[in-house]
Design an enzyme around this catalytic site. Structure first.
Site, short mmCIF file in Angstrom:
data_model
loop_
_atom_site.label_atom_id
_atom_site.label_comp_id
_atom_site.label_asym_id
_atom_site.label_seq_id
_atom_site.Cartn_x
_atom_site.Cartn_y
_atom_site.Cartn_z
CB THR A 186 56.04 51.11 81.78
OG1 THR A 186 56.37 51.57 83.10
CG2 THR A 186 55.02 52.06 81.15
CB SER A 225 55.70 42.95 92.00
OG SER A 225 56.26 41.68 91.85
CB CYS A 230 60.29 52.73 92.31
SG CYS A 230 60.67 51.05 92.78
NE ARG A 232 68.01 38.30 87.96
CZ ARG A 232 66.96 39.06 87.63
NH1 ARG A 232 65.79 38.85 88.17
NH2 ARG A 232 67.10 40.02 86.74
#
Length: 481
Positions: free
Chosen positions: A90, A127, A272, A38
């Site tokens: 999650t 975040s 989101c 990345r």
């Protein structure tokens, strides 16, 4: 020179820090991440994310006062302000599985900050996190402080993919939450002074920590609720002969309601909305507010219903079977002007069609074949976890789909065509050429209401548009659940 370090070089950290570097040339900004690939991408001509306008800003600042690095500890140690923009997926197992946010990465970041810090720091939550996360982070830092002072701030992002750079340059608001103490207020002012270099003072809102944390979840829940509301209405429009575009326009002209987020579609997606609503539901349940949690849960249920309703309509229209039939898929990203596929409705639609043994030909101008294959092989919530934990594509699903290079190839010899992303190019395609290349009867299922249905019907297509009066052909088909 003030030094800022952002832990996490993703969709939020990269663009946000790039704009801070551009607007605050006296501040040195470092974006750090443990992912070598990345960071290499951020330092190359091919950035790891697609966002209109991002390339120009990065190219202007990179190497001057904007740096991308894997030397996480060095830059955190040197920084005055540390933004934490790590993943909060999650949970897939344990307490709160399927709803609660997993704060493993956040806790690891906090412990690392405590380990390497040699000077006082402002630590900023960037975040999206559950309410009271700041309190937990504060405890970790203070119990490992070694005499160093930390102030925790909440500064949630309100970026929309596809317009993130515009949102950063000209935000509706910048929200900063902090402790209501002398030290807390001083930290808020320090961060406020960064944004004030380009954001008008009246748009910088200062609250307590808990209000800032909850405001982010609330904002996404309210926006998703509007989409589910108009999508629920679209089903009723089809049943009654009303036109959802006319209904939403009439509703949206009411100044108390407004017109934004009232476009009917195959469903909402993105990283989101669903995640934040599930998180909100979990927080409600933990506080004994079952009825409130059930209210927000219904927003997601309607979104799931809209996707399954679209698949059911497609299958029932095509003689109740798509087995062995080629279906062209136009668009896979969850919205135009982004390559992001997280929670895109296209995943559920494609999986539903593959489950019915359809053969798919998929085209999206910004999504790679590898990404599409990976998305269609994942279980729910897998997308939010490290890539090495994600399964390889299953041979069965690969055999049933091809990823192609343009819309005409996707439609060639297809029985039906699905528009699942509102890319502008889909409005101006040569649909006569597409019609001539397809099996007859030729169907178009417009999940974004981007095509001119009447013109397509004149060409010879049978057209289904979300929430619009049904094509005469479709009226004769059995009702769908």
């Amino acid at each position: 020179m003030v030094k800022i370090c952002c832990i996490g070089a993703g969709y939020v950290g990269g663009p946000t820090m790039a704009v801070i570097a551009l607007k605050c040339p006296s501040i040195e900004v470092a974006v750090v991440d443990i992912s070598v690939a990345r960071i290499q991408a951020w330092n190359s001509s091919e950035l790891p994310i697609y966002e209109p306008g991002l390339d120009e800003v990065v190219n202007q600042c990179r190497g001057k006062n904007l740096f991308f690095s894997t030397d996480v500890e060095k830059h955190v140690s040197e920084a005055d302000i540390v933004f934490v923009s790590v993943n909060t997926p999650t949970k897939t197992r344990g307490l709160g599985a399927g709803k609660a946010a997993d704060l493993t990465y956040w806790e690891s970041a906090a412990r690392m900050i405590a380990d390497v810090s040699k000077s006082d720091k402002i630590v900023v939550e960037k975040s999206t996190v559950p309410v009271k996360t700041a309190e937990a982070i504060e405890r970790i830092l203070t119990h490992n402080s070694k005499g160093i002072s930390y102030q925790i701030l909440s500064n949630p992002e309100f970026l929309a993919e596809g317009t993130a750079m515009k949102d950063l340059f000209n935000p509706d608001r910048v929200l900063i939450g902090g402790r209501e103490t002398a030290e807390g207020r001083k930290a808020v002012e320090a961060l406020k002074s960064v944004y004030a270099q380009w954001v008008p003072q009246e748009r910088i809102l200062c609250t307590n920590l808990w209000s800032a944390e909850l405001s982010k979840l609330a904002a996404n829940a309210f926006l998703a609720q509007r989409i589910s509301s108009v999508n629920a209405m679209s089903a009723l429009c089809e049943a009654t002969g009303a036109d959802v575009s006319q209904v939403s326009h009439a509703v949206g002209t009411d100044s108390r309601i407004g017109s934004k987020f009232l476009n009917a579609s195959v469903g909402f997606g993105g990283s989101c909305f669903q995640k934040d609503i599930l998180n909100l539901v979990y927080i409600c349940e933990c506080n004994g507010l079952t009825e409130v949690g059930n209210y927000w849960k219904q927003v997601i249920k309607v979104n799931d219903y809209q996707k399954s309703r679209f698949v059911n309509r497609l299958v029932s229209s095509m003689f109740n079977t798509v087995s062995g039939k080629k279906i062209g898929i136009l668009g896979f990203a969850f919205k135009k002007d982004t390559g992001d596929t997280r929670e895109t409705p296209a995943i559920d639609v494609c999986k539903g069609l593959i489950g019915d043994k359809a053969h798919l030909s998929i085209y999206d101008p910004q999504v790679t074949e590898d990404q599409i294959l990976r998305d269609l092989s994942m279980n729910k919530f897998d997308w939010d976890h490290p890539i090495h934990l994600q399964p390889p594509p299953s041979p069965a699903s690969v055999k049933q789909l091809r990823v192609v290079w343009d819309a005409y190839e996707a439609a060639k010899e297809a029985h039906g065509l699905c528009v699942l992303t509102e890319w502008d190019e889909f409005k101006t395609l040569d649909y006569k050429r597409i019609f001539d290349s397809m099996h007859k009867p030729a169907f178009v299922f417009d999940g974004r209401n981007v095509v001119d249905a009447e013109k397509l019907r004149e060409i010879g297509f049978i057209v289904y548009s979300i929430g619009k009066p049904l094509d005469p052909w479709l009226k004769d088909m059995p009702a769908v659940a």
